[in-house]
Enzyme design. Structure first.
Site, short mmCIF file in Angstrom:
data_model
loop_
_atom_site.label_atom_id
_atom_site.label_comp_id
_atom_site.label_asym_id
_atom_site.label_seq_id
_atom_site.Cartn_x
_atom_site.Cartn_y
_atom_site.Cartn_z
CE LYS A 120 -51.98 16.20 -75.24
NZ LYS A 120 -50.41 15.69 -74.77
CE LYS A 169 -42.54 15.23 -78.12
NZ LYS A 169 -43.38 14.97 -76.90
CE LYS A 207 -47.31 13.50 -82.60
NZ LYS A 207 -47.60 13.02 -81.32
P1 ATP Z 1 -47.25 16.35 -77.33
O1 ATP Z 1 -47.51 17.37 -78.43
O2 ATP Z 1 -47.25 17.05 -76.10
O3 ATP Z 1 -45.94 15.68 -77.61
P2 ATP Z 1 -49.01 14.42 -78.18
O4 ATP Z 1 -50.24 15.33 -78.81
O5 ATP Z 1 -48.33 13.79 -79.21
O6 ATP Z 1 -48.41 15.36 -77.24
P3 ATP Z 1 -49.24 12.55 -75.99
O7 ATP Z 1 -49.95 12.74 -74.74
O8 ATP Z 1 -47.85 12.06 -76.39
O9 ATP Z 1 -49.76 13.48 -77.39
O10 ATP Z 1 -50.02 11.19 -76.63
C1 ATP Z 1 -51.17 10.51 -76.32
C2 ATP Z 1 -51.56 9.55 -77.37
O11 ATP Z 1 -52.17 10.08 -78.47
C3 ATP Z 1 -50.65 8.46 -77.76
O12 ATP Z 1 -51.08 7.16 -77.91
C4 ATP Z 1 -50.45 9.13 -78.95
O13 ATP Z 1 -49.69 7.99 -79.90
C5 ATP Z 1 -51.61 9.47 -79.51
N1 ATP Z 1 -51.39 10.67 -80.68
C6 ATP Z 1 -50.88 11.65 -80.59
N2 ATP Z 1 -50.80 12.36 -81.54
C7 ATP Z 1 -51.54 11.78 -82.34
C8 ATP Z 1 -51.89 12.19 -83.79
N3 ATP Z 1 -51.65 13.08 -84.49
N4 ATP Z 1 -52.85 11.08 -84.52
C9 ATP Z 1 -53.08 9.68 -83.81
N5 ATP Z 1 -52.76 9.71 -82.61
C10 ATP Z 1 -51.98 10.45 -82.00
#
Ligand code: ATP
Ligand code: LTN
Length: 330
Positions: free
Chosen positions: A199, A114, A196
Site C-alpha cells: 500500500k 525497509k 510484493k
Molecule cells: P506497507 O506497504 O505499509 O509496508 P503492507 O501493505 O505490507 O504495508 P501491512 O499493514 O504491513 O501491509 O500488512 C497487513 C497484513 O497484510 C499482513 O498480514 C501482511 O502479511 C498482509 N499482506 C501485506 N501485503 C500483502 C501481499 N502483497 N499479499 C498478501 N498478503 C499481504
C-alpha cells in the site's frame, strides 16, 4: 465447555488496504471469527517507524477501523482495538527487547528492505519492530496468527522469544502458530510481479486499493505487466505476471488454477485481464458501500474503539502482571 482458541492479528494504519492485504490476511480474519476467539488490532505504534503527518495518522487510524468492519469484521464477535490504547504493548516490548538478540533482529528481511527504502530514517524502532509485534501476540496468549507470507519470519521470532522466556520462567506465554492461506498469501505488484503488492508503493498502478472505483480496477488490470506469450498458464518462474493474476482470480472466484487455464484456452490476455478486473471489482463493491456508511457513523466507531480497548486491556494486563511477577519486578 471447551474454550475457543485465541486468534490475534493486526495491520498498520499507513493508508487504504490493498487487494494483497485483503486476500492475504483480512479475508481469513473474517472467516475465522465464528470458530475462534478473535482479537484484531490497528497497530498504530508500528506505523511510527515511518514519519507521518499527525493529521494523516489520525485519519488513517479511523479509516482502517471502518475498513476492518466494512470487510466483515464484526465487533459483536471480536475484540477490535487501537494498539496505542493499551499501554501493556509498549511495556511488554521493553521487557522482550531484553530477551531478544541483535543477531536475531539483524536477520529480519523486512528490516533490510525497509532500511534500504528509507535510508534517511533508519531508526531503532524499525529495527526492534518485530519485538513489538511479538509483544502484541504474546500478551493475548494467542494460538493462531493469520497473516500473509511476508510476516512468517517475524512470527518465528515471536515463537523463539516466547520459548526462551518460558524456558527461563515456566509457562508464561502460549507459543503462537502462523496461519497463512494457500492461495493469495503473497499477491504481487501489478507493475513489477517480482515484488510484493504494497500500500505504500509510489506507483498507484502497482496496487489495487480496496476503495478503487470499478473503472479504475479494470484499467489497472488492463495495464498489468505480463509477458510476450499469449497463453494463460500458471508458471511463477517464467510467467510471474500471469501467475499473479491467476492467483488473484482464483482467490476471488474460488476456481482452481486448472479450471482457469481451461476457461481461457485459445483466448488472449485481453479477455483474461478483463475477467480478473471485473471479478475483483464485484468482490470489492459491497465493501466500498459499507465503508462509506461507516465513515459517516463516527460515534459508533468511537464506541467500538472504547469497548475494544477495555476488553483488550483486561486480557493484556493479566499477562503483563504475570511477566512482572516472574522476572522479579513485583
Ligand atoms: P506497507 O506497504 O505499509 O509496508 P503492507 O501493505 O505490507 O504495508 P501491512 O499493514 O504491513 O501491509 O500488512 C497487513 C497484513 O497484510 C499482513 O498480514 C501482511 O502479511 C498482509 N499482506 C501485506 N501485503 C500483502 C501481499 N502483497 N499479499 C498478501 N498478503 C499481504
Ligand atoms: N508486522 C505486521 C503487522 C503486525 C502484526 C502484529 C500482525 C503488527 N503486530 C501482530 C500479526 C500479529 C505487518 O507489518 N504486516
Amino acid at each position: 465447555m471447551t474454550q475457543k482458541k485465541r486468534i490475534f492479528s493486526g495491520m498498520q494504519p499507513t493508508g487504504i488496504l490493498t487487494l494483497g492485504n485483503y486476500l492475504g490476511a483480512m479475508r481469513n480474519w473474517v472467516a475465522l471469527q465464528d470458530e475462534y476467539d478473535c482479537i484484531y488490532s490497528i497497530v498504530d505504534l508500528h506505523s511510527l517507524t515511518i514519519r507521518h503527518e499527525p493529521k494523516d495518522l489520525r485519519q488513517y487510524r479511523i479509516s482502517l477501523l471502518a475498513q476492518y468492519i466494512a470487510c466483515g469484521i464484526d465487533p459483536e464477535k471480536c475484540i477490535l482495538f487501537m494498539q496505542s490504547h493499551v499501554s501493556a504493548h509498549a511495556e511488554l516490548t521493553w521487557i522482550l527487547n531484553c530477551y531478544t538478540y541483535m543477531g536475531e533482529l539483524n536477520r529480519m528481511t523486512q528490516f533490510k528492505e525497509k532500511a534500504a527504502k528509507n535510508e534517511s530514517n533508519i531508526n531503532a524502532g524499525l529495527f526492534t519492530y518485530p519485538v513489538l509485534m511479538a509483544a502484541d501476540i504474546l500478551l493475548y496468549q494467542t494460538h493462531l496468527v493469520p497473516v500473509g507470507e511476508d510476516q512468517k519470519q517475524h512470527l518465528e521470532l515471536a515463537r523463539d522469544i516466547a520459548g526462551r522466556f518460558n524456558g527461563l520462567y515456566g509457562d508464561v506465554f502460549q507459543i503462537p502458530e502462523p496461519y497463512i492461506p494457500k492461495v493469495g498469501a503473497r499477491i504481487m505488484s501489478l507493475q513489477d510481479p517480482e515484488s510484493k503488492m504494497s500500500k505504500s508503493d509510489s506507483n498507484q498502478n502497482a496496487f489495487i486499493s480496496l476503495l478503487d472505483p470499478p473503472e479504475t480496477i479494470v484499467r489497472k488490470f488492463k495495464r498489468a505487466v505480463t509477458d510476450s506469450e499469449t497463453v494463460v498458464r500458471f508458471d511463477i518462474e517464467n510467467k510471474p505476471g500471469i501467475s499473479n493474476l491467476m492467483s488473484i482470480y482464483s482467490s476471488v472466484t474460488g476456481k482452481s488454477l486448472e479450471d482457469i487455464e481451461r476457461e481461457f484456452e485459445g483466448k488472449g490476455y485481453g479477455d483474461f485481464k478483463l475477467a480478473v478486473g471485473e471479478a475483483v471489482a464485484e468482490t470489492l463493491r459491497p465493501i466500498q458501500e459499507r465503508y462509506k456508511d461507516l465513515l459517516a457513523s463516527r460515534d459508533y466507531l468511537e464506541d467500538v474503539m472504547k469497548e475494544g480497548a477495555e476488553a483488550a486491556g483486561y486480557i493484556a494486563g493479566k499477562t503483563l502482571n504475570k511477566v512482572y511477577r516472574k522476572i522479579g519486578l513485583r
